[in-house]
Design a protein around this motif. Sequence first.
Motif, PDB file in Angstrom:
ATOM      1  N   LEU A  31       0.929  -1.269  -0.516  1.00  0.00           N
ATOM      2  CA  LEU A  31       0.020  -0.063   0.104  1.00  0.00           C
ATOM      3  C   LEU A  31       0.652   0.606  -0.111  1.00  0.00           C
ATOM      4  CD1 LEU A  31      -2.768  -0.937   2.731  1.00  0.00           C
ATOM      5  CD2 LEU A  31      -3.055  -0.630   0.205  1.00  0.00           C
ATOM      6  N   VAL A  32       0.402   2.048  -1.042  1.00  0.00           N
ATOM      7  CA  VAL A  32       1.343   3.523  -1.132  1.00  0.00           C
ATOM      8  C   VAL A  32       0.603   4.179   0.292  1.00  0.00           C
ATOM      9  CG1 VAL A  32       1.693   5.818  -2.011  1.00  0.00           C
ATOM     10  CG2 VAL A  32       1.333   3.151  -3.452  1.00  0.00           C
ATOM     11  N   ALA A  33       1.688   4.879   1.171  1.00  0.00           N
ATOM     12  CA  ALA A  33       1.235   5.891   1.967  1.00  0.00           C
ATOM     13  C   ALA A  33       2.020   7.244   1.899  1.00  0.00           C
ATOM     14  CB  ALA A  33       1.355   5.199   3.221  1.00  0.00           C
ATOM     15  N   GLU A  34       1.087   8.177   1.847  1.00  0.00           N
ATOM     16  CA  GLU A  34       1.951   9.749   1.216  1.00  0.00           C
ATOM     17  C   GLU A  34       2.067  10.857   2.952  1.00  0.00           C
ATOM     18  OE1 GLU A  34       2.498  10.679  -1.656  1.00  0.00           O
ATOM     19  OE2 GLU A  34       1.907   8.896  -2.571  1.00  0.00           O
ATOM     20  N   ILE A  35       2.890  11.648   3.142  1.00  0.00           N
ATOM     21  CA  ILE A  35       3.231  12.157   4.278  1.00  0.00           C
ATOM     22  C   ILE A  35       2.234  12.754   4.881  1.00  0.00           C
ATOM     23  CG2 ILE A  35       3.974  14.423   4.646  1.00  0.00           C
ATOM     24  CD1 ILE A  35       6.332  13.797   3.221  1.00  0.00           C
ATOM     25  N   ASP A  36       1.412  12.367   5.592  1.00  0.00           N
ATOM     26  CA  ASP A  36       0.392  12.786   6.673  1.00  0.00           C
ATOM     27  C   ASP A  36      -0.671  11.812   6.754  1.00  0.00           C
ATOM     28  OD1 ASP A  36       1.480  15.565   8.145  1.00  0.00           O
ATOM     29  OD2 ASP A  36       0.992  16.803   6.311  1.00  0.00           O
ATOM     30  N   SER A  69      -7.033  11.815   6.259  1.00  0.00           N
ATOM     31  CA  SER A  69      -8.194  12.614   7.021  1.00  0.00           C
ATOM     32  C   SER A  69      -9.349  13.399   6.137  1.00  0.00           C
ATOM     33  CB  SER A  69      -7.172  13.335   7.874  1.00  0.00           C
ATOM     34  OG  SER A  69      -8.406  14.621   8.323  1.00  0.00           O
ATOM     35  N   ARG A  70     -10.123  13.549   5.977  1.00  0.00           N
ATOM     36  CA  ARG A  70     -10.763  14.389   5.470  1.00  0.00           C
ATOM     37  C   ARG A  70     -10.881  16.254   5.732  1.00  0.00           C
ATOM     38  NH1 ARG A  70     -14.112  10.126   2.974  1.00  0.00           N
ATOM     39  NH2 ARG A  70     -14.799   8.709   4.427  1.00  0.00           N
ATOM     40  N   GLY A  71      -9.515  16.501   6.634  1.00  0.00           N
ATOM     41  CA  GLY A  71     -10.350  17.718   7.190  1.00  0.00           C
ATOM     42  C   GLY A  71     -10.777  18.175   7.938  1.00  0.00           C
ATOM     43  N   ALA A  72     -10.745  17.644   8.517  1.00  0.00           N
ATOM     44  CA  ALA A  72     -11.416  17.810   9.756  1.00  0.00           C
ATOM     45  C   ALA A  72     -10.912  17.620  11.107  1.00  0.00           C
ATOM     46  CB  ALA A  72     -12.877  17.032  10.683  1.00  0.00           C
ATOM     47  N   LEU A  73      -9.595  16.799  11.217  1.00  0.00           N
ATOM     48  CA  LEU A  73      -8.469  16.463  12.413  1.00  0.00           C
ATOM     49  C   LEU A  73      -7.316  16.860  11.612  1.00  0.00           C
ATOM     50  CD1 LEU A  73     -10.302  13.629  13.680  1.00  0.00           C
ATOM     51  CD2 LEU A  73     -10.079  16.043  14.754  1.00  0.00           C
ATOM     52  N   LEU A  74      -6.504  17.447  11.855  1.00  0.00           N
ATOM     53  CA  LEU A  74      -4.804  17.545  11.446  1.00  0.00           C
ATOM     54  C   LEU A  74      -3.899  16.310  11.839  1.00  0.00           C
ATOM     55  CD1 LEU A  74      -4.226  21.503  12.587  1.00  0.00           C
ATOM     56  CD2 LEU A  74      -5.512  21.009  10.905  1.00  0.00           C
ATOM     57  N   PRO A  75      -3.249  16.159  11.178  1.00  0.00           N
ATOM     58  CA  PRO A  75      -2.893  14.786  11.229  1.00  0.00           C
ATOM     59  C   PRO A  75      -1.513  15.046  12.651  1.00  0.00           C
ATOM     60  CG  PRO A  75      -2.622  16.090   9.099  1.00  0.00           C
ATOM     61  CD  PRO A  75      -3.213  16.394   9.726  1.00  0.00           C
ATOM     62  N   ARG A  76      -0.956  16.251  12.860  1.00  0.00           N
ATOM     63  CA  ARG A  76      -0.114  16.138  14.463  1.00  0.00           C
ATOM     64  C   ARG A  76      -1.275  15.786  15.146  1.00  0.00           C
ATOM     65  NH1 ARG A  76       2.568  21.643  15.811  1.00  0.00           N
ATOM     66  NH2 ARG A  76       0.810  22.242  14.204  1.00  0.00           N
ATOM     67  N   PHE A  77      -2.582  16.481  15.244  1.00  0.00           N
ATOM     68  CA  PHE A  77      -3.370  15.770  16.221  1.00  0.00           C
ATOM     69  C   PHE A  77      -4.116  14.718  15.997  1.00  0.00           C
ATOM     70  CE2 PHE A  77      -7.566  16.015  17.631  1.00  0.00           C
ATOM     71  CZ  PHE A  77      -7.935  16.615  19.068  1.00  0.00           C
ATOM     72  N   VAL A  78      -4.161  14.130  14.719  1.00  0.00           N
ATOM     73  CA  VAL A  78      -4.572  12.708  14.825  1.00  0.00           C
ATOM     74  C   VAL A  78      -3.500  11.781  15.608  1.00  0.00           C
ATOM     75  CG1 VAL A  78      -4.782  10.977  13.458  1.00  0.00           C
ATOM     76  CG2 VAL A  78      -5.864  13.145  13.296  1.00  0.00           C
ATOM     77  N   HIS A  79      -2.332  11.734  15.396  1.00  0.00           N
ATOM     78  CA  HIS A  79      -1.178  11.518  16.022  1.00  0.00           C
ATOM     79  C   HIS A  79      -1.198  10.834  17.635  1.00  0.00           C
ATOM     80  CE1 HIS A  79       2.735   9.199  15.396  1.00  0.00           C
ATOM     81  NE2 HIS A  79       2.968   9.698  16.473  1.00  0.00           N
ATOM     82  N   HIS A  80      -1.775  12.303  18.137  1.00  0.00           N
ATOM     83  CA  HIS A  80      -1.152  12.159  19.613  1.00  0.00           C
ATOM     84  C   HIS A  80      -2.399  11.826  20.274  1.00  0.00           C
ATOM     85  CE1 HIS A  80       2.779  14.237  19.798  1.00  0.00           C
ATOM     86  NE2 HIS A  80       2.330  15.175  19.274  1.00  0.00           N
ATOM     87  N   LEU A  81      -3.743  12.015  19.591  1.00  0.00           N
ATOM     88  CA  LEU A  81      -4.703  11.463  20.206  1.00  0.00           C
ATOM     89  C   LEU A  81      -5.655  10.031  19.567  1.00  0.00           C
ATOM     90  CD1 LEU A  81      -7.889  11.835  20.833  1.00  0.00           C
ATOM     91  CD2 LEU A  81      -8.498  12.008  18.493  1.00  0.00           C
ATOM     92  N   LEU A  82      -4.792   9.599  18.631  1.00  0.00           N
ATOM     93  CA  LEU A  82      -5.098   8.138  17.978  1.00  0.00           C
ATOM     94  C   LEU A  82      -4.060   6.714  19.402  1.00  0.00           C
ATOM     95  CD1 LEU A  82      -6.789   7.738  15.504  1.00  0.00           C
ATOM     96  CD2 LEU A  82      -7.682   7.742  16.762  1.00  0.00           C
TER      97      LEU A  82
END
Length: 422
Positions: A77-82, A114-127
């Motif tokens: 699977l290809v993953a991009e930054i963020d 992310s569909r845009g409602a959550l910022l990647p940096r916040f998601v990383h800590h949250l999950l």
Amino acid sequence: MSSLTLIGAHRAVSELLENRPESWDVVRFKGLFERLDRRNVDLAHEMLSLRSTGEVVARAEMGGRQEPDEASLPKYLVAEIDDLVVNPMWLIGGGIGVSLRAGAVSPDYRVFRSRGALLPRFVHHLLRSQPYLDQYLLYTRAQTTFDRRVQQPDLDNLPLPVPPLEEQRAIADYLGHETARIDTLIEEQQRLIELLRERRLAAVEVAVSDVQTSGPRLKHIIQSVRQGWSPQCYAWAADGVEMWAVLKAGAANGGRFRPMENKELPSEETPRPGIVVRRGDLIVSRANTRELVGSAAVVDGDFPRLMLCDKLYAFTLDEHQALPRFVAAVLGSRRWRDLIELEATGASHSMLNVSQADIVNLPMPVPPIEEQRRLITRLDEQTTGIDRLIVEAEQFIELARERRSALITAAVTGQIDVREVA
């Protein structure tokens, strides 16, 4: 976006989300993330892997990993930054994180954007916060099979807090600064531990300097040998007294027996009392890195429900001839480490093996018991203070990690307003 009913299967996060700030919404995972299925068909992407720390790194950095079959590479699977990368088989151990590099990951992983409602940096800590790690565990414990992967429907229905974007950015900035500070303190303590271990090793070298690397073999003072078992266990430790657990290979690292280096045995597995460690056992690692394979330590307590894993041997010695602590000290010295490393085999530097025959045939000329006792006493005089400092540094690291975890949880669930403490 409306609030969700946070009960039942989501009980690990429900209380925190019910007490969130009024301005924060709650939305299920599937409403916030798109699952991606872009494949590495052109073979143009760097091979990546996911650490339990949440870091997405080059596969080559992981060490010890079997190279993927060439025919399977187009399935990666290809993953991009963020993008969010998830290892569903190891979510309970932290196998989730936002990637800071582009590449291709195992087809057993999942990749989301992310569909845009959550910022990647916040998601990383949250999950990766403790309530969500606990929630992944509840998902796996609820399954009727031993498959420990988190199923996609469970992940889809996972409720997540959605603060305003500016607040997410403030939380991510705050946590970036605070966790970096804590990580620096942890790294300093880890360097201190390494220096202390070097000092301890130097003391051992002096203590056993008169023991020769020729003569009688270890097998002549061994009464029995036991090897362990490695069932699929939970990721966390148990006490080995009230709860059954299986030791990890690192339980003998550093010349000290580490009973909490274990994993809890699932209730559906039948314990094997015959491989429980016993006070006075000489524990030797048969599989580890080059620096640690053959590490030896003596069991110094009673753990009636703590079992050996298959990467550990337990030797019962004839204590009329040799004291286990004397033998452990000799095996931990540089000359014997060199002998062990010469015999170790394996395709990867990160996981070598040494056979039972190689260990029992190591030279072990033993002085009289009273001389062994005097040697151990001298060694204790030099290492007791060092060992105490190592334990204190390890405790500091544990407390710092707990502080880090609590800080992240408080920030991503709105228990602290980071705009006021920044």
